[in-house]
Design an enzyme around this catalytic site. Structure first.
Site, mmCIF file in Angstrom:
data_model
loop_
_atom_site.group_PDB
_atom_site.id
_atom_site.type_symbol
_atom_site.label_atom_id
_atom_site.label_comp_id
_atom_site.label_asym_id
_atom_site.label_seq_id
_atom_site.Cartn_x
_atom_site.Cartn_y
_atom_site.Cartn_z
ATOM 1 N N ILE A 1 47.247 23.700 46.007
ATOM 2 C CA ILE A 1 46.389 23.988 47.163
ATOM 3 C C ILE A 1 45.400 22.854 47.434
ATOM 4 O O ILE A 1 44.835 22.777 48.520
ATOM 5 C CB ILE A 1 45.617 25.330 47.009
ATOM 6 C CG1 ILE A 1 44.817 25.371 45.701
ATOM 7 C CG2 ILE A 1 46.569 26.518 47.124
ATOM 8 C CD1 ILE A 1 43.830 26.529 45.613
ATOM 9 N N ALA B 1 44.132 30.483 41.821
ATOM 10 C CA ALA B 1 42.890 30.176 41.108
ATOM 11 C C ALA B 1 43.204 30.016 39.634
ATOM 12 O O ALA B 1 44.239 30.479 39.155
ATOM 13 C CB ALA B 1 41.877 31.317 41.280
ATOM 14 N N THR C 1 36.282 38.176 43.059
ATOM 15 C CA THR C 1 36.113 39.002 41.857
ATOM 16 C C THR C 1 34.730 39.646 41.806
ATOM 17 O O THR C 1 33.765 39.120 42.385
ATOM 18 C CB THR C 1 36.319 38.112 40.608
ATOM 19 O OG1 THR C 1 35.894 38.832 39.459
ATOM 20 C CG2 THR C 1 35.497 36.834 40.675
ATOM 21 N N ASP C 2 34.617 40.722 41.039
ATOM 22 C CA ASP C 2 33.300 41.347 40.833
ATOM 23 C C ASP C 2 32.407 40.493 39.931
ATOM 24 O O ASP C 2 31.193 40.695 39.876
ATOM 25 C CB ASP C 2 33.442 42.766 40.248
ATOM 26 C CG ASP C 2 34.154 42.836 38.906
ATOM 27 O OD1 ASP C 2 34.584 41.790 38.373
ATOM 28 O OD2 ASP C 2 34.280 43.962 38.371
ATOM 29 N N GLU C 3 33.010 39.520 39.227
ATOM 30 C CA GLU C 3 32.217 38.736 38.267
ATOM 31 C C GLU C 3 31.158 37.877 38.947
ATOM 32 O O GLU C 3 30.216 37.435 38.305
ATOM 33 C CB GLU C 3 33.133 37.853 37.407
ATOM 34 C CG GLU C 3 34.113 38.660 36.599
ATOM 35 C CD GLU C 3 34.601 37.958 35.345
ATOM 36 O OE1 GLU C 3 34.022 36.935 34.957
ATOM 37 O OE2 GLU C 3 35.581 38.452 34.769
ATOM 38 N N TYR D 1 33.953 30.173 35.262
ATOM 39 C CA TYR D 1 34.929 30.842 36.143
ATOM 40 C C TYR D 1 34.225 31.546 37.302
ATOM 41 O O TYR D 1 34.534 31.311 38.468
ATOM 42 C CB TYR D 1 35.767 31.859 35.348
ATOM 43 C CG TYR D 1 36.482 32.864 36.226
ATOM 44 C CD1 TYR D 1 37.528 32.467 37.060
ATOM 45 C CD2 TYR D 1 36.093 34.213 36.254
ATOM 46 C CE1 TYR D 1 38.172 33.379 37.892
ATOM 47 C CE2 TYR D 1 36.737 35.132 37.086
ATOM 48 C CZ TYR D 1 37.769 34.708 37.897
ATOM 49 O OH TYR D 1 38.405 35.606 38.728
ATOM 50 N N LYS E 1 34.259 30.820 41.392
ATOM 51 C CA LYS E 1 34.677 31.803 42.397
ATOM 52 C C LYS E 1 33.533 32.034 43.398
ATOM 53 O O LYS E 1 33.762 32.128 44.599
ATOM 54 C CB LYS E 1 35.063 33.126 41.733
ATOM 55 C CG LYS E 1 36.331 33.094 40.912
ATOM 56 C CD LYS E 1 37.592 32.778 41.711
ATOM 57 C CE LYS E 1 38.002 33.902 42.640
ATOM 58 N NZ LYS E 1 39.312 33.612 43.300
ATOM 59 N N ASN F 1 41.849 43.993 36.899
ATOM 60 C CA ASN F 1 43.175 44.556 37.160
ATOM 61 C C ASN F 1 43.978 44.672 35.876
ATOM 62 O O ASN F 1 43.779 43.892 34.947
ATOM 63 C CB ASN F 1 43.973 43.634 38.092
ATOM 64 C CG ASN F 1 43.541 43.682 39.540
ATOM 65 O OD1 ASN F 1 44.371 43.558 40.427
ATOM 66 N ND2 ASN F 1 42.251 43.850 39.808
ATOM 67 N N PRO G 1 30.924 33.343 24.514
ATOM 68 C CA PRO G 1 29.590 32.861 24.917
ATOM 69 C C PRO G 1 29.230 33.375 26.310
ATOM 70 O O PRO G 1 30.067 33.341 27.218
ATOM 71 C CB PRO G 1 29.753 31.325 24.939
ATOM 72 C CG PRO G 1 30.975 31.042 24.139
ATOM 73 C CD PRO G 1 31.865 32.241 24.238
#
Ligand code: NAD
Ligand code: DAU
Length: 351
Positions: A61, A84, A130-132, A156, A160, A186, A287
């Site tokens: 991409i 991703a 993501t919810d993160e 990460y 995002k 998921n 961590p």
């Protein structure tokens, strides 16, 4: 007939989405752009490949020329952007590819959509997040809503969050019809066995230690992947440009309880052996490990009529049976054989 550019369609959720879309919308054409990193597996798409309405493109991409060519040649109507780097642990040991793919890789897609769609409001750019990005909750905090402030804690989730901001800016600055979804954890078929549920299941089957990070009391909100795919479908068809939609299962579990669930279910299948829970091994914590995630999915439920079809009970049962029935799939993933399969099947992709 519409043409969808699906990025990352050989990964866990992307391949489930390709199967979903082909089944639900057989008249549409799918262009699947995937770099086939370690997480991309064309075996996930068995049965799809011969379809006339499907084209697999092996590419990155980040390659703006390739992305532009695809928009030009294939007359892309909608983008569903899954591609991703997705594993938090890998982002801690080697963050660079996360910045490259998740941040830099989103940019050529947005630019191509801006150029080729020329303010056509019928188009949709659906960015799968993501919810993160919302950070970590304490026990008793309300669940994340679409207005919760971003507070990413890992390379990460920060990568995002960066791409989410870029996507948002293209709506506000250029009127690009973007929509972002923020989903919880998921589980389901084709999940790469480095993630908690398949990893624990496979280790338990083989009598290996089940690694639990820290005290094991971190909480995640689990959703079956097919319910996530149905949610993305609903958002793509009915969602409002510029909006974000949280997707989640209202299904919070502490990691240690998930591990016990899997052990108990396996004990039920292999009566007489040593209890699988004896394999649980507490290991050094991740961590910066986020303590709790929880999604308030009220908006997608009330505005778009989506709700999960699987309970955790039925979903975990279906998933564990899928892994039992598809031992060849995960064995080939684990020993690297799946990459040979790709090389044989698609000689042009070798190297
Ligand atoms: P995955 O790691 O299983 O798959 C990622 C796919 O993207 C692979 O096929 C890989 O080959 C491809 N890819 C990676 N880098 C690429 C690049 N530079 N160019 C083209 N393709 C590339 O990931 P997943 O779990 O299926 O997640 C898909 C998306 O959903 C991600 O954006 C992730 O952030 C998001 N998400 C995942 C979860 C989850 O629980 N897995 C939850 C919420 C959101
Ligand atoms: O919340 C959505 C996110 O869920 C997605 O954005 C990510 O792409 C996806 O990978 C997932 O991230 P997590 O870090 O939550 O998933 P993972 O399966 O790696 O870990 C789930 C929990 O289990 C987490 O608290 C860490 C813990 N864990 C994980 C592994 C692999 C263990 O205790 N032991 C393990 O061996």
């Amino acid at each position: 007939m519409k043409t969808l550019l699906i990025t990352g369609g050989a990964g866990f959720i992307g391949s489930n989405f390709v199967h979903h879309w082909v089944k639900q919308h057989p008249e549409d054409r799918i262009i699947n752009l995937d770099a086939l990193t370690y997480a991309g597996n064309l075996e996930n798409l068995n049965g799809i490949e011969p379809s006339e309405n499907y084209r697999f493109v092996h590419g990155n991409i980040c390659d703006a020329d390739l992305v532009n060519t695809l928009f030009e040649d294939e007359k892309i109507d909608h983008v569903v952007h899954f591609a991703a780097e997705s594993h938090v642990d890998r982002s801690i040991t080697a963050p660079e590819t996360f910045i490259k793919t998740n941040v830099h890789g989103t940019f050529p897609l947005l630019e191509a959509a801006r150029k080729y769609w020329a303010n056509d409001t019928r188009r949709r750019f659906l960015h799968v997040s993501t919810d993160e990005v919302y950070g970590s909750l304490e026990a008793g905090d309300p669940a994340f809503t679409e207005t919760t402030a971003y507070a990413p804690n890992s390379p990460y989730s920060a990568s995002k969050a960066s791409s989410d901001h870029l996507v948002r800016a293209y709506f506000h600055t250029y009127d690009l019809p973007v929509i972002t979804t923020n989903c919880s954890n998921n589980y389901g078929p084709y999940q790469f066995p480095e993630k908690l549920i398949p990893l624990v299941f496979i280790h338990a089957l083989e009598g290996k230690p089940l690694p639990v990070y820290g005290d094991g009391k971190q909480i995640r909100d689990w959703l079956h992947v097919s319910d996530h795919c149905r949610g993305i479908d609903a958002v793509l068809q009915q969602g409002q440009p510029g909006e974000t939609y949280n997707i989640g299962g209202c299904n919070e579990w502490a990691n240690i309880d998930i591990v016990h669930q899997i052990c108990t279910r396996l004990d039920g299948l292999h009566a007489g052996e040593k209890p699988k829970a004896e394999l649980i091994t507490y290991v050094t914590d991740r961590p910066g490990h986020d303590r709790r995630y929880a999604i308030d999915a009220g908006k997608i439920m009330h505005e778009l009529g989506w709700k999960p079809e699987y309970t955790f009970e039925t979903g975990i049962e279906q998933t564990l049976h899928w892994y039992l029935d598809n031992q060849g799939w995960w064995e080939r993933v684990r020993d690297g054989e799946y990459r040979k399969f790709i090389e044989q099947q698609y000689k042009s992709l070798a190297g």
